[in-house]
Design a protein around this motif. Structure first.
Motif, PDB file in Angstrom:
ATOM      1  N   PRO A 161      -4.413  11.497   3.235  1.00 17.47           N
ATOM      2  CA  PRO A 161      -5.279  10.987   1.316  1.00 17.47           C
ATOM      3  C   PRO A 161      -5.853  11.057   1.552  1.00 17.47           C
ATOM      4  N   ALA A 162      -6.781  10.754   0.376  1.00 15.59           N
ATOM      5  CA  ALA A 162      -8.743  10.228   0.262  1.00 15.59           C
ATOM      6  C   ALA A 162      -8.836   9.448   0.702  1.00 15.59           C
ATOM      7  N   TYR A 163     -10.053   8.390  -0.547  1.00 10.28           N
ATOM      8  CA  TYR A 163      -9.347   7.188  -1.260  1.00 10.28           C
ATOM      9  C   TYR A 163      -8.750   7.113  -1.916  1.00 10.28           C
ATOM     10  N   THR A 164      -7.498   5.348  -2.125  1.00  8.09           N
ATOM     11  CA  THR A 164      -6.249   5.428  -2.578  1.00  8.09           C
ATOM     12  C   THR A 164      -6.703   4.361  -2.560  1.00  8.09           C
ATOM     13  N   GLU A 165      -6.535   3.327  -3.892  1.00  6.33           N
ATOM     14  CA  GLU A 165      -6.854   2.441  -3.760  1.00  6.33           C
ATOM     15  C   GLU A 165      -5.240   1.215  -3.461  1.00  6.33           C
ATOM     16  N   THR A 166      -6.064   0.553  -3.002  1.00  4.77           N
ATOM     17  CA  THR A 166      -4.644   0.027  -1.673  1.00  4.77           C
ATOM     18  C   THR A 166      -5.581  -1.316  -1.480  1.00  4.77           C
ATOM     19  N   PRO A 167      -4.770  -2.731  -0.778  1.00  9.62           N
ATOM     20  CA  PRO A 167      -5.001  -3.722  -0.251  1.00  9.62           C
ATOM     21  C   PRO A 167      -6.103  -2.925   0.846  1.00  9.62           C
ATOM     22  N   MET A 175       7.229  -5.425  13.790  1.00  8.86           N
ATOM     23  CA  MET A 175       6.806  -4.470  14.695  1.00  8.86           C
ATOM     24  C   MET A 175       5.560  -4.698  14.602  1.00  8.86           C
ATOM     25  N   ASP A 176       4.847  -5.049  15.677  1.00 12.27           N
ATOM     26  CA  ASP A 176       3.566  -4.312  16.025  1.00 12.27           C
ATOM     27  C   ASP A 176       3.415  -2.813  16.610  1.00 12.27           C
ATOM     28  N   ILE A 177       3.073  -2.458  15.474  1.00  9.37           N
ATOM     29  CA  ILE A 177       2.756  -0.677  16.546  1.00  9.37           C
ATOM     30  C   ILE A 177       2.265  -0.357  18.130  1.00  9.37           C
ATOM     31  N   SER A 178       1.395  -1.861  18.293  1.00  8.38           N
ATOM     32  CA  SER A 178       0.558  -2.115  18.980  1.00  8.38           C
ATOM     33  C   SER A 178       0.900  -2.432  20.503  1.00  8.38           C
ATOM     34  N   ALA A 186       8.952  -0.997   8.287  1.00  2.35           N
ATOM     35  CA  ALA A 186       8.540  -2.026   9.480  1.00  2.35           C
ATOM     36  C   ALA A 186       6.741  -1.872   8.963  1.00  2.35           C
ATOM     37  N   ASP A 187       6.689  -3.770   9.298  1.00  2.00           N
ATOM     38  CA  ASP A 187       5.380  -3.807   9.742  1.00  2.00           C
ATOM     39  C   ASP A 187       5.265  -4.742  10.249  1.00  2.00           C
ATOM     40  N   ARG A 188       4.154  -5.281  10.490  1.00  2.00           N
ATOM     41  CA  ARG A 188       3.864  -6.988  11.951  1.00  2.00           C
ATOM     42  C   ARG A 188       3.643  -8.195  11.030  1.00  2.00           C
ATOM     43  N   GLY A 223       0.828  -1.223   0.412  1.00  2.00           N
ATOM     44  CA  GLY A 223       0.099   0.087  -0.009  1.00  2.00           C
ATOM     45  C   GLY A 223       1.042   1.344  -0.027  1.00  2.00           C
ATOM     46  N   ILE A 224       0.042   2.467   0.642  1.00  2.00           N
ATOM     47  CA  ILE A 224       1.124   3.961   0.971  1.00  2.00           C
ATOM     48  C   ILE A 224       2.480   3.475   1.216  1.00  2.00           C
ATOM     49  N   GLY A 225       2.581   2.927   2.373  1.00  4.46           N
ATOM     50  CA  GLY A 225       3.873   2.986   2.976  1.00  4.46           C
ATOM     51  C   GLY A 225       4.882   1.957   1.594  1.00  4.46           C
ATOM     52  N   ALA A 274       4.880   7.278  10.647  1.00  7.82           N
ATOM     53  CA  ALA A 274       4.126   6.751  11.161  1.00  7.82           C
ATOM     54  C   ALA A 274       3.055   6.108  10.120  1.00  7.82           C
ATOM     55  N   ASN A 275       2.319   5.335   9.152  1.00  8.35           N
ATOM     56  CA  ASN A 275       1.746   5.765   8.542  1.00  8.35           C
ATOM     57  C   ASN A 275       0.872   3.899   8.723  1.00  8.35           C
ATOM     58  N   ALA A 276       1.269   3.418   9.023  1.00  7.00           N
ATOM     59  CA  ALA A 276       0.072   1.521   9.779  1.00  7.00           C
ATOM     60  C   ALA A 276      -0.857   1.687  10.138  1.00  7.00           C
ATOM     61  N   SER A 315     -10.723   7.107  15.726  1.00  4.92           N
ATOM     62  CA  SER A 315      -8.415   6.907  15.377  1.00  4.92           C
ATOM     63  C   SER A 315      -8.151   8.180  14.671  1.00  4.92           C
ATOM     64  N   LYS A 316      -8.618   8.835  13.695  1.00  2.00           N
ATOM     65  CA  LYS A 316      -7.399   9.308  13.296  1.00  2.00           C
ATOM     66  C   LYS A 316      -7.833  10.898  13.036  1.00  2.00           C
ATOM     67  N   ALA A 317      -8.917  11.099  14.019  1.00  2.00           N
ATOM     68  CA  ALA A 317      -8.806  12.314  14.655  1.00  2.00           C
ATOM     69  C   ALA A 317      -7.336  12.436  16.026  1.00  2.00           C
ATOM     70  N   ALA A 376     -14.854   3.594  14.814  1.00  2.00           N
ATOM     71  CA  ALA A 376     -13.912   3.850  15.477  1.00  2.00           C
ATOM     72  C   ALA A 376     -12.656   4.755  14.702  1.00  2.00           C
ATOM     73  N   TYR A 377     -12.593   4.387  13.110  1.00  2.00           N
ATOM     74  CA  TYR A 377     -11.713   4.471  12.407  1.00  2.00           C
ATOM     75  C   TYR A 377     -12.029   6.191  12.726  1.00  2.00           C
ATOM     76  N   SER A 378     -12.633   6.459  11.875  1.00  2.00           N
ATOM     77  CA  SER A 378     -12.762   7.941  12.100  1.00  2.00           C
ATOM     78  C   SER A 378     -12.768   8.888  13.360  1.00  2.00           C
ATOM     79  N   LEU A 415       2.800  11.186  10.157  1.00  2.00           N
ATOM     80  CA  LEU A 415       2.004  10.636  10.032  1.00  2.00           C
ATOM     81  C   LEU A 415       0.415  10.628   8.607  1.00  2.00           C
ATOM     82  N   THR A 416      -0.053   9.664   9.082  1.00  2.80           N
ATOM     83  CA  THR A 416      -0.710   9.393   7.982  1.00  2.80           C
ATOM     84  C   THR A 416      -2.574   9.516   8.804  1.00  2.80           C
ATOM     85  N   GLY A 417      -2.645  10.996   8.339  1.00  3.82           N
ATOM     86  CA  GLY A 417      -3.748  10.557   8.613  1.00  3.82           C
ATOM     87  C   GLY A 417      -5.280   9.991   7.990  1.00  3.82           C
TER      88      GLY A 417
HETATM   89  N1  LIG Z   1      -5.797   3.275   1.449  1.00  7.40           N
HETATM   90  C1  LIG Z   1      -6.836   4.508   1.964  1.00  7.40           C
HETATM   91  O1  LIG Z   1      -8.008   4.937   0.969  1.00  7.40           O
HETATM   92  C2  LIG Z   1      -6.687   6.009   2.870  1.00  7.40           C
HETATM   93  C3  LIG Z   1      -7.415   7.065   2.817  1.00  7.40           C
HETATM   94  C4  LIG Z   1      -6.728   7.248   3.991  1.00  7.40           C
HETATM   95  C5  LIG Z   1      -5.786   6.718   5.004  1.00  7.40           C
HETATM   96  N2  LIG Z   1      -5.711   5.835   4.786  1.00  7.40           N
HETATM   97  C6  LIG Z   1      -4.016   5.168   5.364  1.00  7.40           C
HETATM   98  O2  LIG Z   1      -3.315   5.403   5.510  1.00  7.40           O
HETATM   99  C7  LIG Z   1      -2.705   4.603   6.198  1.00  7.40           C
HETATM  100  C8  LIG Z   1      -1.715   3.039   4.969  1.00  7.40           C
HETATM  101  O3  LIG Z   1      -3.369   2.615   4.190  1.00  7.40           O
HETATM  102  P1  LIG Z   1      -3.192   1.598   3.314  1.00  7.40           P
HETATM  103  O4  LIG Z   1      -4.359   1.868   2.441  1.00  7.40           O
HETATM  104  O5  LIG Z   1      -1.276   1.534   2.953  1.00  7.40           O
HETATM  105  O6  LIG Z   1      -3.702   0.122   3.471  1.00  7.40           O
HETATM  106  P2  LIG Z   1      -2.862  -0.854   3.812  1.00  7.40           P
HETATM  107  O7  LIG Z   1      -3.928  -2.243   4.408  1.00  7.40           O
HETATM  108  O8  LIG Z   1      -2.774  -1.195   1.660  1.00  7.40           O
HETATM  109  O9  LIG Z   1      -1.762  -2.058   4.112  1.00  7.40           O
HETATM  110  C9  LIG Z   1      -1.358  -1.008   5.253  1.00  7.40           C
HETATM  111  C10 LIG Z   1       0.080  -1.987   5.778  1.00  7.40           C
HETATM  112  O10 LIG Z   1      -0.096  -1.598   7.742  1.00  7.40           O
HETATM  113  C11 LIG Z   1       0.411  -3.263   8.525  1.00  7.40           C
HETATM  114  N3  LIG Z   1      -0.243  -3.146   9.620  1.00  7.40           N
HETATM  115  C12 LIG Z   1      -0.914  -3.227  10.462  1.00  7.40           C
HETATM  116  N4  LIG Z   1      -1.516  -3.032  11.430  1.00  7.40           N
HETATM  117  C13 LIG Z   1       0.101  -3.712  11.952  1.00  7.40           C
HETATM  118  C14 LIG Z   1       0.252  -3.254  12.839  1.00  7.40           C
HETATM  119  N5  LIG Z   1      -0.360  -2.934  14.328  1.00  7.40           N
HETATM  120  N6  LIG Z   1       1.833  -3.059  13.378  1.00  7.40           N
HETATM  121  C15 LIG Z   1       2.509  -2.884  11.498  1.00  7.40           C
HETATM  122  N7  LIG Z   1       1.946  -2.809  10.688  1.00  7.40           N
HETATM  123  C16 LIG Z   1       0.905  -3.074  10.661  1.00  7.40           C
HETATM  124  C17 LIG Z   1       0.129  -3.609   7.378  1.00  7.40           C
HETATM  125  O11 LIG Z   1       0.329  -5.615   7.515  1.00  7.40           O
HETATM  126  C18 LIG Z   1       0.090  -3.289   6.144  1.00  7.40           C
HETATM  127  O12 LIG Z   1       1.532  -4.101   5.277  1.00  7.40           O
HETATM  128  C19 LIG Z   1      -3.291   3.515   7.132  1.00  7.40           C
HETATM  129  O13 LIG Z   1      -3.308   4.626   8.039  1.00  7.40           O
HETATM  130  C20 LIG Z   1      -4.353   4.375   6.783  1.00  7.40           C
HETATM  131  O14 LIG Z   1      -5.367   4.003   7.275  1.00  7.40           O
HETATM  132  C21 LIG Z   1      -5.472   5.199   3.514  1.00  7.40           C
END
Ligand SMILES: NC(=O)c1ccc[n+]([C@@H]2O[C@H](COP(=O)([O-])OP(=O)(O)OC[C@H]3O[C@@H](n4cnc5c(N)ncnc54)[C@H](O)[C@@H]3O)[C@@H](O)[C@H]2O)c1
Length: 251
Positions: free
Chosen positions: A186-192, A59-62, A36-38, A17-19, A86-88, A159-161, A155-157, A139-141
């Protein structure tokens, strides 16, 4: 392209995805990047694909112990970052809901990762950056933090606030010690993450119709602002939110 020459960055959620796109772009700009990723297998593969300037960290960020251990390992290896993205994050499609229908467990799982996990990343990032004489945290908001876009995702909204507020607070606290903190929205961004929308033509058409530029975002759309904020070109930018949303938040 060498706007990040000499920098060492850490990007969470970088297995996909974005990261992943940010990690790939930072390397193209000359940085060394810790992905870094879980998801250990996925992040090892992702870092492997990006060559010798990439390094994987599981690493699991939580989990504070996991975050602390990952930063300690990087320090020991000479890879202490001066840029941390800090994007996860997670969005629990099918579970997150309007408030009256939202299970406490779903709320807690979302807040644990998106808000507490971002806080833990920032906590250890600040320590690392102080040891390097300063740096940049990004940070990714999300637009769901600021308007009704996420009305079915309480919950998502929320958390992002929290992430947006965390960014401003930490920016104010460390501005005089050379640490900048900004939020990219970002807005709607096509990722998993958003496959539930992308794979359903009606849902996809509905969300794209709310983006004035008239198309979905791609991970590459988000990387340019990240390079600016990570680089010294962004040296007077802190405590701010940067939208890359095709105009979604103008509506
Ligand atoms: N895709 C969108 O439309 C969009 C829009 C606005 C914001 N965002 C934000 O962008 C960021 C990245 O999103 P994305 O679309 O690339 O998602 P994604 O699901 O494609 O990728 C997220 C990655 O984060 C990892 N991850 C999840 N929980 C984790 C944890 N506890 N510890 C470590 N790694 C963890 C996952 O394994 C995955 O590799 C997120 O914060 C998301 O909320 C995404």
């Amino acid at each position: 392209m060498t706007r990040l020459q000499g920098k060492t960055a850490l990007v969470t959620g970088a297995a996909m995805g974005i990261g992943y796109a940010v990690a790939e772009r930072f390397i193209a700009e000359g940085a060394r990047v810790v992905l870094a990723d879980r998801n250990a297998a996925a992040v090892a593969e992702a870092a492997g694909a990006l060559g010798p300037l990439a390094r994987a960290a599981t690493m699991d960020i939580s989990d504070e112990a996991a975050v602390a251990a990952a930063f300690a390992e990087l320090e020991a290896a000479g890879w202490t970052p001066d840029v941390v993205v800090a994007n996860a994050g997670v969005q629990l499609f099918g579970h997150d809901a309007p408030a009256a229908d939202l299970d406490l467990d779903v709320w807690r799982r979302t807040i644990d990762i998106n808000l507490t996990g971002t806080f833990l990343t920032v906590k250890y990032a600040v320590r690392a950056l102080l040891s390097r004489g300063g740096g940049s945290i990004i940070l990714t908001g999300s637009p769901t933090a600021v308007n009704g876009e996420g009305r079915d995702f309480t919950a998502y909204s929320a958390s992002k606030a929290g992430v947006h507020g965390l960014g401003r607070t930490v920016a104010a606290a460390y501005a005089d010690r050379g640490i900048r903190v900004n939020t990219v929205q970002p807005a709607y961004t096509e990722t998993p993450l958003v496959a539930a929308i992308t794979d359903d033509p009606d849902s996809r058409a509905a969300i794209v119709s709310r983006i004035p530029i008239g198309r979905a975002g791609t991970p590459a759309d988000v990387t340019g602002i990240m390079v600016y904020l990570a680089s010294d070109e962004g040296s007077f930018a802190t405590g701010a939110t940067f939208s890359v949303d095709g105009g979604m938040t103008t509506l």
